[in-house]
Design a protein around this motif. Sequence first.
Motif, PDB file in Angstrom:
ATOM      1  N   SER A 208      67.751  34.672  92.999  1.00 22.82           N
ATOM      2  CA  SER A 208      69.179  34.950  92.797  1.00 22.82           C
ATOM      3  C   SER A 208      69.378  36.057  91.766  1.00 22.82           C
ATOM      4  CB  SER A 208      69.911  33.685  92.363  1.00 22.82           C
ATOM      5  OG  SER A 208      69.393  33.189  91.145  1.00 22.82           O
ATOM      6  N   ALA A 209      68.510  36.104  90.740  1.00 25.13           N
ATOM      7  CA  ALA A 209      68.614  37.156  89.724  1.00 25.13           C
ATOM      8  C   ALA A 209      68.277  38.520  90.327  1.00 25.13           C
ATOM      9  CB  ALA A 209      67.688  36.847  88.556  1.00 25.13           C
ATOM     10  N   VAL A 210      67.281  38.565  91.222  1.00 25.26           N
ATOM     11  CA  VAL A 210      66.932  39.814  91.899  1.00 25.26           C
ATOM     12  C   VAL A 210      68.090  40.288  92.764  1.00 25.26           C
ATOM     13  CG1 VAL A 210      65.451  40.853  93.662  1.00 25.26           C
ATOM     14  CG2 VAL A 210      64.439  39.431  91.868  1.00 25.26           C
ATOM     15  N   GLU A 211      68.673  39.382  93.524  1.00 28.52           N
ATOM     16  CA  GLU A 211      69.806  39.740  94.389  1.00 28.52           C
ATOM     17  C   GLU A 211      70.959  40.305  93.565  1.00 28.52           C
ATOM     18  OE1 GLU A 211      70.442  36.006  96.283  1.00 28.52           O
ATOM     19  OE2 GLU A 211      69.070  36.432  97.949  1.00 28.52           O
ATOM     20  N   LYS A 212      71.230  39.691  92.427  1.00 28.64           N
ATOM     21  CA  LYS A 212      72.301  40.157  91.545  1.00 28.64           C
ATOM     22  C   LYS A 212      71.981  41.538  90.993  1.00 28.64           C
ATOM     23  CE  LYS A 212      74.806  38.898  87.317  1.00 28.64           C
ATOM     24  NZ  LYS A 212      74.905  37.935  86.198  1.00 28.64           N
ATOM     25  N   MET A 213      70.742  41.745  90.559  1.00 28.85           N
ATOM     26  CA  MET A 213      70.337  43.027  90.011  1.00 28.85           C
ATOM     27  C   MET A 213      70.453  44.136  91.043  1.00 28.85           C
ATOM     28  SD  MET A 213      67.529  45.285  90.141  1.00 28.85           S
ATOM     29  CE  MET A 213      66.102  44.279  90.524  1.00 28.85           C
ATOM     30  N   VAL A 214      69.960  43.898  92.243  1.00 28.44           N
ATOM     31  CA  VAL A 214      70.021  44.911  93.304  1.00 28.44           C
ATOM     32  C   VAL A 214      71.466  45.307  93.595  1.00 28.44           C
ATOM     33  CG1 VAL A 214      69.616  45.312  95.773  1.00 28.44           C
ATOM     34  CG2 VAL A 214      67.828  44.277  94.358  1.00 28.44           C
ATOM     35  N   LYS A 215      72.354  44.341  93.596  1.00 31.44           N
ATOM     36  CA  LYS A 215      73.770  44.613  93.863  1.00 31.44           C
ATOM     37  C   LYS A 215      74.420  45.371  92.704  1.00 31.44           C
ATOM     38  CE  LYS A 215      78.137  42.351  95.059  1.00 31.44           C
ATOM     39  NZ  LYS A 215      78.809  41.047  95.346  1.00 31.44           N
ATOM     40  N   GLU A 216      74.196  44.887  91.476  1.00 34.02           N
ATOM     41  CA  GLU A 216      74.836  45.506  90.319  1.00 34.02           C
ATOM     42  C   GLU A 216      74.305  46.913  90.044  1.00 34.02           C
ATOM     43  OE1 GLU A 216      74.280  42.782  87.107  1.00 34.02           O
ATOM     44  OE2 GLU A 216      75.966  41.502  87.707  1.00 34.02           O
ATOM     45  N   GLU A 217      73.005  47.111  90.250  1.00 36.26           N
ATOM     46  CA  GLU A 217      72.403  48.415  90.005  1.00 36.26           C
ATOM     47  C   GLU A 217      72.519  49.341  91.216  1.00 36.26           C
ATOM     48  OE1 GLU A 217      71.415  49.310  87.068  1.00 36.26           O
ATOM     49  OE2 GLU A 217      71.714  47.318  86.200  1.00 36.26           O
ATOM     50  N   LYS A 218      73.074  48.834  92.292  1.00 35.56           N
ATOM     51  CA  LYS A 218      73.310  49.620  93.513  1.00 35.56           C
ATOM     52  C   LYS A 218      72.009  50.251  94.032  1.00 35.56           C
ATOM     53  CE  LYS A 218      78.105  50.611  92.264  1.00 35.56           C
ATOM     54  NZ  LYS A 218      79.132  51.643  91.994  1.00 35.56           N
ATOM     55  N   ILE A 219      70.973  49.423  94.111  1.00 40.95           N
ATOM     56  CA  ILE A 219      69.682  49.899  94.614  1.00 40.95           C
ATOM     57  C   ILE A 219      69.773  50.099  96.125  1.00 40.95           C
ATOM     58  CG2 ILE A 219      67.232  49.378  94.824  1.00 40.95           C
ATOM     59  CD1 ILE A 219      68.196  49.812  91.927  1.00 40.95           C
ATOM     60  N   ARG A 220      69.375  51.262  96.602  1.00 37.70           N
ATOM     61  CA  ARG A 220      69.455  51.519  98.050  1.00 37.70           C
ATOM     62  C   ARG A 220      68.100  51.455  98.746  1.00 37.70           C
ATOM     63  NH1 ARG A 220      67.636  56.620  99.318  1.00 37.70           N
ATOM     64  NH2 ARG A 220      67.955  58.319  97.822  1.00 37.70           N
ATOM     65  N   ASP A 221      67.041  51.946  98.103  1.00 33.97           N
ATOM     66  CA  ASP A 221      65.718  51.944  98.728  1.00 33.97           C
ATOM     67  C   ASP A 221      64.660  51.744  97.656  1.00 33.97           C
ATOM     68  OD1 ASP A 221      66.038  52.821 101.714  1.00 33.97           O
ATOM     69  OD2 ASP A 221      67.342  54.193 100.580  1.00 33.97           O
ATOM     70  N   ALA A 222      63.866  50.667  97.784  1.00 32.50           N
ATOM     71  CA  ALA A 222      62.892  50.384  96.729  1.00 32.50           C
ATOM     72  C   ALA A 222      61.757  49.495  97.216  1.00 32.50           C
ATOM     73  CB  ALA A 222      63.588  49.726  95.538  1.00 32.50           C
ATOM     74  N   ILE A 223      60.636  49.611  96.500  1.00 24.99           N
ATOM     75  CA  ILE A 223      59.441  48.786  96.738  1.00 24.99           C
ATOM     76  C   ILE A 223      58.998  48.181  95.412  1.00 24.99           C
ATOM     77  CG2 ILE A 223      58.656  49.978  98.798  1.00 24.99           C
ATOM     78  CD1 ILE A 223      57.104  50.780  95.418  1.00 24.99           C
ATOM     79  N   SER A 224      57.863  47.481  95.410  1.00 21.54           N
ATOM     80  CA  SER A 224      57.347  46.894  94.179  1.00 21.54           C
ATOM     81  C   SER A 224      55.884  47.257  93.972  1.00 21.54           C
ATOM     82  CB  SER A 224      57.477  45.369  94.218  1.00 21.54           C
ATOM     83  OG  SER A 224      58.819  44.971  94.188  1.00 21.54           O
ATOM     84  N   PHE A 225      55.525  47.321  92.686  1.00 16.71           N
ATOM     85  CA  PHE A 225      54.117  47.405  92.309  1.00 16.71           C
ATOM     86  C   PHE A 225      53.922  46.554  91.066  1.00 16.71           C
ATOM     87  CE2 PHE A 225      50.175  49.752  90.916  1.00 16.71           C
ATOM     88  CZ  PHE A 225      49.396  49.263  91.949  1.00 16.71           C
ATOM     89  N   GLN A 226      52.655  46.358  90.677  1.00 15.44           N
ATOM     90  CA  GLN A 226      52.324  45.396  89.629  1.00 15.44           C
ATOM     91  C   GLN A 226      51.753  46.049  88.392  1.00 15.44           C
ATOM     92  OE1 GLN A 226      48.956  42.851  90.415  1.00 15.44           O
ATOM     93  NE2 GLN A 226      49.892  41.096  89.387  1.00 15.44           N
ATOM     94  N   GLU A 227      52.176  45.544  87.246  1.00 14.31           N
ATOM     95  CA  GLU A 227      51.630  45.934  85.947  1.00 14.31           C
ATOM     96  C   GLU A 227      50.857  44.750  85.388  1.00 14.31           C
ATOM     97  OE1 GLU A 227      51.327  48.233  82.321  1.00 14.31           O
ATOM     98  OE2 GLU A 227      52.742  48.841  83.877  1.00 14.31           O
ATOM     99  N   GLU A 228      49.550  44.884  85.256  1.00  6.39           N
ATOM    100  CA  GLU A 228      48.740  43.806  84.683  1.00  6.39           C
ATOM    101  C   GLU A 228      47.428  44.364  84.155  1.00  6.39           C
ATOM    102  OE1 GLU A 228      46.466  39.618  85.773  1.00  6.39           O
ATOM    103  OE2 GLU A 228      47.623  40.639  87.316  1.00  6.39           O
ATOM    104  N   SER A 229      47.142  44.108  82.895  1.00  6.66           N
ATOM    105  CA  SER A 229      45.874  44.524  82.302  1.00  6.66           C
ATOM    106  C   SER A 229      45.089  43.277  81.923  1.00  6.66           C
ATOM    107  CB  SER A 229      46.119  45.387  81.058  1.00  6.66           C
ATOM    108  OG  SER A 229      46.751  46.605  81.406  1.00  6.66           O
ATOM    109  N   SER A 230      44.152  42.907  82.765  1.00  6.37           N
ATOM    110  CA  SER A 230      43.365  41.697  82.508  1.00  6.37           C
ATOM    111  C   SER A 230      42.007  41.820  83.157  1.00  6.37           C
ATOM    112  CB  SER A 230      44.100  40.467  83.060  1.00  6.37           C
ATOM    113  OG  SER A 230      44.043  40.453  84.471  1.00  6.37           O
ATOM    114  N   ASP A 231      41.182  40.765  82.978  1.00  8.71           N
ATOM    115  CA  ASP A 231      39.864  40.752  83.603  1.00  8.71           C
ATOM    116  C   ASP A 231      39.956  40.464  85.097  1.00  8.71           C
ATOM    117  OD1 ASP A 231      40.606  38.034  82.553  1.00  8.71           O
ATOM    118  OD2 ASP A 231      38.901  37.488  83.808  1.00  8.71           O
ATOM    119  N   ALA A 232      41.179  40.158  85.591  1.00  5.64           N
ATOM    120  CA  ALA A 232      41.367  39.888  87.016  1.00  5.64           C
ATOM    121  C   ALA A 232      41.898  41.120  87.751  1.00  5.64           C
ATOM    122  CB  ALA A 232      42.322  38.717  87.220  1.00  5.64           C
TER     123      ALA A 232
END
Length: 343
Positions: A208-232
């Motif tokens: 629900s927070a993602v849906e709200k953010m996309v609407k409020e920020e007026k995101i039209r086209d987007a993907i995701s990537f990951q930030e993680e610095s670990s042994d995995a």
Amino acid sequence: MKKALNVIGKIFSFLGVTLGMIFIALVLTITLICHGPSESAKELFATTILETGQLKFLANVFLSKEELQEIVDKNSLQDMDAEVDENLINTDGNKEKELIEIHNVSGDGFEGTMMVVNDPAKISLATTYPWSEYGKELGVIVDEAGAIAGVNGGIYYSSGNKGGRPYGVTVSNGEIQDITLGWSGLYLIGFDENNLLRIISLEGMNKSAVEKMVKEEKIRDAISFQEESSDANNHFVKLIINGEKRELSGKGSGQNPRTAIGQRKDGSVLILVTDGRGKNGHLGATASDLIEIMAEYGAVNAANIDGGSSSSLYYKKYLRTSVTFYYTNSSWRLPTAFVVKDN
């Protein structure tokens, strides 16, 4: 018949011995890298292999968890909390120039292609939605979207090179097509309705927070990537924010094929794809390489997105393709791609 079977038996025996010798040589080589005199070789091996989708287990075979975390800490990027300042970008773009410019780039251990798109409004996200087991090659996605150019998109389920479903958040033409949360360090990377490149952390958000953010920020086209610095894993997203280069330790990462996206002050979009993993005899680019190239081309904001075997660039034909030998003239199957339309 008996003679033929003997010949076949000898052939298989020879192949078995040859493969066994190759395997032993490979194990000895990696052991020497990980436990030999060269600390830099060990660090390069660990940071590079942790960024792969299928081979990261090798790092844990040859190095302890504590050793890996120490190496990652020595070659990582510093936290960067700054958010994109929309007042620094003229999102109208540079429409007086040709829509697309192509530049060759190179560095120590890689070659790459920089595609400059001078009108950010011409960039959108094409997908294979509704999702199925298999995605499609980049060239197919570009053609089916009626576009002339494209680049691989966000993180996705890559097991078996099926590429049928993305991970994180996927938005196409203002429509949320997928929300899959759970991995740490997820970011949304894409464009809002004002054609501004946005790089937004999804940490701590539920659906629900993602849906709200996309609407409020007026995101039209987007993907995701990951930030993680670990042994995995050893993934990173932000490269430059509001003209400030991200600080790093060591090289910031290993060397791998990369895909990065950025935006200039005039709104023009920078799309960079590099080779690696043995392609053209190259290992690949580091985080430091990406930051410096993006800065050289005038990026005010820039992000690293899904790379490795997925990295591919298409403009009327393939300019950069998968590192896998049987996809040298195509790409891995993908569920998403940023594409450029000329109409």
